[in-house]
Design an enzyme around this catalytic site. Structure first.
Site, PDB file in Angstrom:
ATOM      1  N   GLY A  66      -2.773  -3.818   9.080  1.00 65.31           N
ATOM      2  CA  GLY A  66      -3.193  -2.442   8.867  1.00 65.31           C
ATOM      3  C   GLY A  66      -4.601  -2.155   9.356  1.00 65.31           C
ATOM      4  O   GLY A  66      -5.075  -1.009   9.270  1.00 65.31           O
TER       5      GLY A  66
ATOM      6  N   ASP B 234      -9.753  12.560   1.785  1.00 65.54           N
ATOM      7  CA  ASP B 234      -8.946  13.786   1.864  1.00 65.54           C
ATOM      8  C   ASP B 234      -8.401  14.264   0.514  1.00 65.54           C
ATOM      9  O   ASP B 234      -7.503  15.091   0.468  1.00 65.54           O
ATOM     10  CB  ASP B 234      -7.764  13.609   2.836  1.00 65.54           C
ATOM     11  CG  ASP B 234      -8.233  13.431   4.275  1.00 65.54           C
ATOM     12  OD1 ASP B 234      -9.270  14.023   4.628  1.00 65.54           O
ATOM     13  OD2 ASP B 234      -7.578  12.698   5.022  1.00 65.54           O
TER      14      ASP B 234
ATOM     15  N   VAL C 118     -10.863   0.027   0.795  1.00 65.68           N
ATOM     16  CA  VAL C 118      -9.423  -0.174   0.827  1.00 65.68           C
ATOM     17  C   VAL C 118      -8.903   0.504   2.084  1.00 65.68           C
ATOM     18  O   VAL C 118      -9.012   1.721   2.225  1.00 65.68           O
ATOM     19  CB  VAL C 118      -8.756   0.408  -0.439  1.00 65.68           C
ATOM     20  CG1 VAL C 118      -7.253   0.115  -0.422  1.00 65.68           C
ATOM     21  CG2 VAL C 118      -9.393  -0.190  -1.694  1.00 65.68           C
TER      22      VAL C 118
END
Length: 251
Positions: free
Chosen positions: A51, A114, A28
């Site tokens: 994106g 993260d 993703v």
């Protein structure tokens, strides 16, 4: 109380080499695509086209990965798609958490970039030389430091180490043809003999070894003996004819 067994050091992670070859991986947004392609995974990127970064767009346009031009939907993890893992790297923490929860529901391992608490597995800093891969992990404490340590390890390795690993793999395959037994005793014997070869021979020895050398070496297997590389090239010392060409000199 001291023992002969290693002390347990909690807080680590189980470092594995995941055989992802030929399996479906859902990404993703973008991230870790090169690692996945190097491992021969089938990669699908779910992300609006605007994106995609430059590299991911390049790999999409060249057919190296599949692309779904939209945001992630639960349909992307339907069982018939056989997704083996999910990687996300998006700027929306709430959306990332929703994806992670759905992965947990579908029992698909996920890595949410993260967010260590939402990761079933981590990526380390990897040194690659042909078939040789060495991963350094700090368990999330210092990714940049892991990269520095990985570079130091790579610089310490002898030149040609990756090629040596390839030759060892060829030797193992040749040995399995010569000694094809499948009992636990057969396997243990092969592993012990190969271990002794790897302990006795140097990186340079394996690099210099050719197919004829391999054939000669595996003939020693049944006896359990492990000759040196020089003995393989020169033959048994009982049969070597040492020639004096006058270059040694005498005291």
């Amino acid at each position: 109380m001291s023992t002969k067994f290693p002390e347990i050091q909690g807080g680590g992670s189980l470092i594995l080499a995941w055989q992802i070859k030929g399996k479906e991986v859902l990404v993703v947004a973008a991230g870790r695509i090169v690692n996945l392609l190097n491992a021969d995974a089938k990669v699908t990127v779910v992300c609006p086209r605007n994106g995609l970064n430059e590299e991911v767009a390049y790999r999409v346009n060249n057919g190296q990965v599949k692309h779904v031009d939209r945001v992630f939907l639960p349909v992307d993890l339907e069982p018939e798609k056989k997704v083996a893992m999910v990687l996300t790297a998006i700027d929306d923490p709430d959306a990332s958490t929703r994806i992670w929860k759905y992965c947990k529901q579908m029992k698909v391992p996920a890595n949410i970039a993260d967010v260590p608490s939402e990761c079933d597995f981590y990526f380390g800093s990897v040194h690659r030389d042909g078939p040789l891969q060495i991963m350094v992990s700090t368990n999330g404490n210092g990714p940049r430091l892991a990269a520095a340590i990985r570079r130091q390890i790579g610089q310490m390795l002898p030149e040609g180490t990756g090629d040596s690993v390839k030759r060892v793999g060829q030797l193992r395959r040749k040995l399995r043809k010569v000694a094809s037994g499948k009992t636990s005793r057969d396997i243990s014997k092969r592993m012990a003999w190969m271990s002794e070869v790897c302990d006795k021979w140097s990186t340079d020895d394996f690099n210099d070894m050719d197919d004829e050398d391999m054939d000669k070496l595996v003939r020693y297997y049944e006896s359990g003996e492990v000759p040196s590389f020089e003995e393989i090239r020169l033959g048994s010392r009982d049969h070597v004819v040492w020639e004096f060409d006058g270059t040694f000199g005498w005291m």
